[in-house]
Design a protein around this motif. Structure first.
Motif, PDB file in Angstrom:
ATOM      1  N   THR A 155       0.855  -1.198   0.000  1.00 38.55           N
ATOM      2  CA  THR A 155       0.000   0.000   0.000  1.00 38.55           C
ATOM      3  C   THR A 155       0.885   1.240   0.000  1.00 38.55           C
ATOM      4  O   THR A 155       1.862   1.304   0.748  1.00 38.55           O
ATOM      5  N   VAL A 156       0.505   2.193  -0.834  1.00 44.87           N
ATOM      6  CA  VAL A 156       1.186   3.494  -0.841  1.00 44.87           C
ATOM      7  C   VAL A 156       0.249   4.499  -0.184  1.00 44.87           C
ATOM      8  O   VAL A 156      -0.875   4.685  -0.649  1.00 44.87           O
ATOM      9  N   TRP A 157       0.683   5.112   0.893  1.00 44.41           N
ATOM     10  CA  TRP A 157      -0.126   6.085   1.638  1.00 44.41           C
ATOM     11  C   TRP A 157       0.386   7.470   1.263  1.00 44.41           C
ATOM     12  O   TRP A 157       1.539   7.810   1.528  1.00 44.41           O
ATOM     13  N   ALA A 158      -0.474   8.256   0.607  1.00 44.63           N
ATOM     14  CA  ALA A 158      -0.057   9.569   0.105  1.00 44.63           C
ATOM     15  C   ALA A 158      -0.818  10.660   0.859  1.00 44.63           C
ATOM     16  O   ALA A 158      -2.022  10.820   0.669  1.00 44.63           O
ATOM     17  N   PRO A 159      -0.131  11.414   1.738  1.00 47.66           N
ATOM     18  CA  PRO A 159      -0.824  12.455   2.500  1.00 47.66           C
ATOM     19  C   PRO A 159      -1.106  13.681   1.635  1.00 47.66           C
ATOM     20  O   PRO A 159      -0.264  14.088   0.842  1.00 47.66           O
ATOM     21  N   LEU A 160      -2.288  14.249   1.797  1.00 51.61           N
ATOM     22  CA  LEU A 160      -2.614  15.500   1.097  1.00 51.61           C
ATOM     23  C   LEU A 160      -2.421  16.702   2.016  1.00 51.61           C
ATOM     24  O   LEU A 160      -2.572  17.841   1.585  1.00 51.61           O
ATOM     25  N   ASP A 161      -2.159  16.439   3.296  1.00 53.85           N
ATOM     26  CA  ASP A 161      -1.911  17.490   4.279  1.00 53.85           C
ATOM     27  C   ASP A 161      -0.630  17.128   5.018  1.00 53.85           C
ATOM     28  O   ASP A 161      -0.217  15.969   5.008  1.00 53.85           O
ATOM     29  N   GLY A 162      -0.047  18.130   5.699  1.00 57.73           N
ATOM     30  CA  GLY A 162       1.030  17.804   6.623  1.00 57.73           C
ATOM     31  C   GLY A 162       0.436  16.957   7.751  1.00 57.73           C
ATOM     32  O   GLY A 162      -0.617  17.300   8.276  1.00 57.73           O
ATOM     33  N   VAL A 163       1.072  15.835   8.069  1.00 62.18           N
ATOM     34  CA  VAL A 163       0.499  14.914   9.065  1.00 62.18           C
ATOM     35  C   VAL A 163       1.564  14.591  10.119  1.00 62.18           C
ATOM     36  O   VAL A 163       2.722  14.328   9.782  1.00 62.18           O
ATOM     37  N   ASN A 164       1.155  14.627  11.382  1.00 60.05           N
ATOM     38  CA  ASN A 164       2.041  14.174  12.459  1.00 60.05           C
ATOM     39  C   ASN A 164       1.206  13.388  13.466  1.00 60.05           C
ATOM     40  O   ASN A 164       0.027  13.087  13.213  1.00 60.05           O
ATOM     41  N   THR A 165       1.824  13.063  14.590  1.00 59.89           N
ATOM     42  CA  THR A 165       1.106  12.217  15.550  1.00 59.89           C
ATOM     43  C   THR A 165      -0.161  12.910  16.048  1.00 59.89           C
ATOM     44  O   THR A 165      -1.183  12.261  16.272  1.00 59.89           O
ATOM     45  N   GLU A 166      -0.110  14.224  16.200  1.00 59.15           N
ATOM     46  CA  GLU A 166      -1.280  14.939  16.727  1.00 59.15           C
ATOM     47  C   GLU A 166      -2.479  14.821  15.777  1.00 59.15           C
ATOM     48  O   GLU A 166      -3.629  14.727  16.212  1.00 59.15           O
ATOM     49  N   THR A 167      -2.213  14.804  14.471  1.00 57.92           N
ATOM     50  CA  THR A 167      -3.337  14.781  13.526  1.00 57.92           C
ATOM     51  C   THR A 167      -3.696  13.361  13.069  1.00 57.92           C
ATOM     52  O   THR A 167      -4.556  13.196  12.202  1.00 57.92           O
ATOM     53  N   GLY A 234      -1.710   1.096  12.392  1.00 61.43           N
ATOM     54  CA  GLY A 234      -2.936   1.746  12.858  1.00 61.43           C
ATOM     55  C   GLY A 234      -2.661   3.236  12.932  1.00 61.43           C
ATOM     56  O   GLY A 234      -1.580   3.691  12.578  1.00 61.43           O
ATOM     57  N   ALA A 235      -3.640   4.009  13.366  1.00 59.97           N
ATOM     58  CA  ALA A 235      -3.431   5.465  13.439  1.00 59.97           C
ATOM     59  C   ALA A 235      -4.258   6.035  14.575  1.00 59.97           C
ATOM     60  O   ALA A 235      -5.266   5.452  14.983  1.00 59.97           O
ATOM     61  N   GLY A 236      -3.814   7.199  15.063  1.00 56.33           N
ATOM     62  CA  GLY A 236      -4.485   7.816  16.200  1.00 56.33           C
ATOM     63  C   GLY A 236      -5.641   8.710  15.775  1.00 56.33           C
ATOM     64  O   GLY A 236      -5.992   8.813  14.599  1.00 56.33           O
ATOM     65  N   ALA A 237      -6.230   9.355  16.783  1.00 60.99           N
ATOM     66  CA  ALA A 237      -7.270  10.356  16.548  1.00 60.99           C
ATOM     67  C   ALA A 237      -6.631  11.593  15.910  1.00 60.99           C
ATOM     68  O   ALA A 237      -5.420  11.737  15.909  1.00 60.99           O
ATOM     69  N   ASN A 238      -7.461  12.472  15.375  1.00 62.25           N
ATOM     70  CA  ASN A 238      -6.961  13.778  14.944  1.00 62.25           C
ATOM     71  C   ASN A 238      -7.324  14.789  16.029  1.00 62.25           C
ATOM     72  O   ASN A 238      -8.460  15.235  16.129  1.00 62.25           O
ATOM     73  N   ARG A 239      -6.347  15.140  16.843  1.00 62.17           N
ATOM     74  CA  ARG A 239      -6.590  16.025  17.986  1.00 62.17           C
ATOM     75  C   ARG A 239      -6.425  17.494  17.646  1.00 62.17           C
ATOM     76  O   ARG A 239      -6.518  18.347  18.532  1.00 62.17           O
ATOM     77  N   SER A 240      -6.162  17.780  16.392  1.00 62.96           N
ATOM     78  CA  SER A 240      -6.001  19.188  16.024  1.00 62.96           C
ATOM     79  C   SER A 240      -7.378  19.858  15.921  1.00 62.96           C
ATOM     80  O   SER A 240      -8.366  19.232  15.566  1.00 62.96           O
ATOM     81  N   THR A 241      -7.421  21.155  16.201  1.00 64.07           N
ATOM     82  CA  THR A 241      -8.678  21.890  16.075  1.00 64.07           C
ATOM     83  C   THR A 241      -8.902  22.383  14.655  1.00 64.07           C
ATOM     84  O   THR A 241     -10.007  22.728  14.282  1.00 64.07           O
ATOM     85  N   SER A 242      -7.837  22.460  13.885  1.00 65.26           N
ATOM     86  CA  SER A 242      -7.966  23.144  12.600  1.00 65.26           C
ATOM     87  C   SER A 242      -7.404  22.353  11.430  1.00 65.26           C
ATOM     88  O   SER A 242      -7.674  22.678  10.280  1.00 65.26           O
ATOM     89  N   ARG A 243      -6.602  21.329  11.719  1.00 67.00           N
ATOM     90  CA  ARG A 243      -5.905  20.668  10.604  1.00 67.00           C
ATOM     91  C   ARG A 243      -6.572  19.356  10.235  1.00 67.00           C
ATOM     92  O   ARG A 243      -6.777  18.479  11.071  1.00 67.00           O
ATOM     93  N   GLN A 244      -6.916  19.267   8.958  1.00 70.26           N
ATOM     94  CA  GLN A 244      -7.462  17.998   8.461  1.00 70.26           C
ATOM     95  C   GLN A 244      -6.333  16.996   8.301  1.00 70.26           C
ATOM     96  O   GLN A 244      -5.182  17.383   8.125  1.00 70.26           O
ATOM     97  N   ARG A 245      -6.679  15.721   8.256  1.00 73.75           N
ATOM     98  CA  ARG A 245      -5.709  14.685   7.916  1.00 73.75           C
ATOM     99  C   ARG A 245      -6.313  13.876   6.790  1.00 73.75           C
ATOM    100  O   ARG A 245      -7.103  12.983   6.991  1.00 73.75           O
ATOM    101  N   ARG A 246      -5.936  14.269   5.553  1.00 75.27           N
ATOM    102  CA  ARG A 246      -6.487  13.568   4.384  1.00 75.27           C
ATOM    103  C   ARG A 246      -5.368  12.770   3.716  1.00 75.27           C
ATOM    104  O   ARG A 246      -4.257  13.277   3.549  1.00 75.27           O
ATOM    105  N   ALA A 247      -5.684  11.544   3.337  1.00 72.28           N
ATOM    106  CA  ALA A 247      -4.693  10.719   2.649  1.00 72.28           C
ATOM    107  C   ALA A 247      -5.395   9.856   1.607  1.00 72.28           C
ATOM    108  O   ALA A 247      -6.574   9.532   1.749  1.00 72.28           O
ATOM    109  N   VAL A 248      -4.630   9.538   0.574  1.00 69.50           N
ATOM    110  CA  VAL A 248      -5.104   8.582  -0.433  1.00 69.50           C
ATOM    111  C   VAL A 248      -4.166   7.388  -0.365  1.00 69.50           C
ATOM    112  O   VAL A 248      -2.944   7.556  -0.441  1.00 69.50           O
ATOM    113  N   SER A 249      -4.734   6.204  -0.184  1.00 67.88           N
ATOM    114  CA  SER A 249      -3.931   4.982  -0.210  1.00 67.88           C
ATOM    115  C   SER A 249      -4.176   4.267  -1.536  1.00 67.88           C
ATOM    116  O   SER A 249      -5.329   4.118  -1.953  1.00 67.88           O
TER     117      SER A 249
END
Ligand SMILES: O=C(O)CCC(=O)C(=O)O
Length: 296
Positions: A155-167, A234-249
């Protein structure tokens, strides 16, 4: 018909990156895809989101399955209630998704990582965690969901946003692909096996378990993370108030792949006419997207 960016990666893949994929079952490839591809996907996705029926709301599913658990995530600013949206096989009716899966740099990159002469497209998925999304992505392995088997599946996971553990960046159990065991697939938002599936139940893995060799990457648009279909992640919750976490696999298989019809796992229409053991060959629903013989 839009014109598409180059099929060439922005840079060569290094030997160290191939070795990481082989030994860890996952590799982060920073700055490898032209941002024009990301911008195209971004514009396609924004249009698709105007038709919300195209996506499954995994937040509702998580709510149904977690009646006894409190999954509320409150960000520091008190935002909650984002949705975890997911969709599959957009390449079949969206020309931008089709181009990304078939003629972007992705097929050549996975061919190199897996040292495969041919690459076939299995499916694509969209995975969106809006700001304040409580749902985790339960640890799972991709292969149990796929009606194929073989050593060259990824699987290739391609983020459309900047992503870190918080998001809600994806976390991988290093080298777990070497176990060679196919676990039952789960409901994706909770570790409960899909009914009627075969194999052992997935182990319960906690995102922050320091005893385990869990790895994650901070990623930016234009990066890719490629994982083997047996790698637990696996992945965590998105705890950011403003940042989306969008990805295409985008999921591919290569040399030596055969169909394996797995009871209980969701089937695509063409799987009805496949039998376990049939080789994967070029098919309109699982097309050949890379052939080394045609490149040289
Ligand atoms: O993005 C996520 O939350 C999970 C991604 C994933 O499991 C996959 O693409 O295989």
């Amino acid at each position: 018909m839009p014109s598409f960016p180059s099929s060439e990666p922005l840079r060569p893949i290094t030997h160290a990156e191939v070795s990481s994929f082989v030994s860890d079952g996952v590799v982060h490839l920073p700055g490898i895809v032209n941002k024009d591809w990301v911008d195209l996907l971004d514009s396609a996705l924004r249009l698709m989101l105007e038709e919300p029926q195209m996506f499954a709301d995994l937040t509702s599913l998580g709510g149904d399955l977690n009646e006894t658990q409190d999954l509320t995530v409150l960000t520091e600013e008190g935002v909650k209630g984002g949705r975890f949206l997911s969709g599959v096989d957009h390449w079949k009716d969206n020309e931008i998704f089709a181009a990304f899966a078939k003629i972007s740099p992705l097929p050549s990159i996975v061919a190199e990582l897996m040292n495969s002469r041919k690459i076939y497209l299995y499916e694509d998925s969209v995975l969106i965690k809006e700001p304040g999304t409580a749902e985790r992505t339960a640890f799972h392995q991709d292969l149990g969901y796929f009606h194929i088997e073989g050593k060259n599946i990824c699987t290739v996971w391609a983020p459309l946003d900047g992503v870190n553990t918080e998001t809600g960046g994806v976390v991988y159990l290093r080298s777990s692909h070497k176990n060679n065991r196919v676990f039952k697939p789960n409901w994706f938002v909770v570790n409960e096996s899909l009914p009627g599936t075969e194999g052992k139940d997935l182990p319960d893995i906690e995102m922050g378990d320091e005893k385990l060799d869990l790895i994650h990457f901070d990623t930016n648009p234009g990066d890719l993370v490629v994982h083997h279909a047996l790698t637990l992640h696996g992945a965590g919750a998105n705890r950011s108030t403003s940042r989306q976490r969008r990805a295409v696999s985008v999921r591919y298989c290569g040399d030596g792949s055969t169909y394996k019809i797995r009871p209980g796992s969701p089937k695509k229409p063409h799987h009805e006419s496949m039998r376990t053991g049939d080789p994967v060959i070029d098919h309109p629903d699982c097309p050949l997207v890379w052939d080394r013989a045609k490149e040289s």
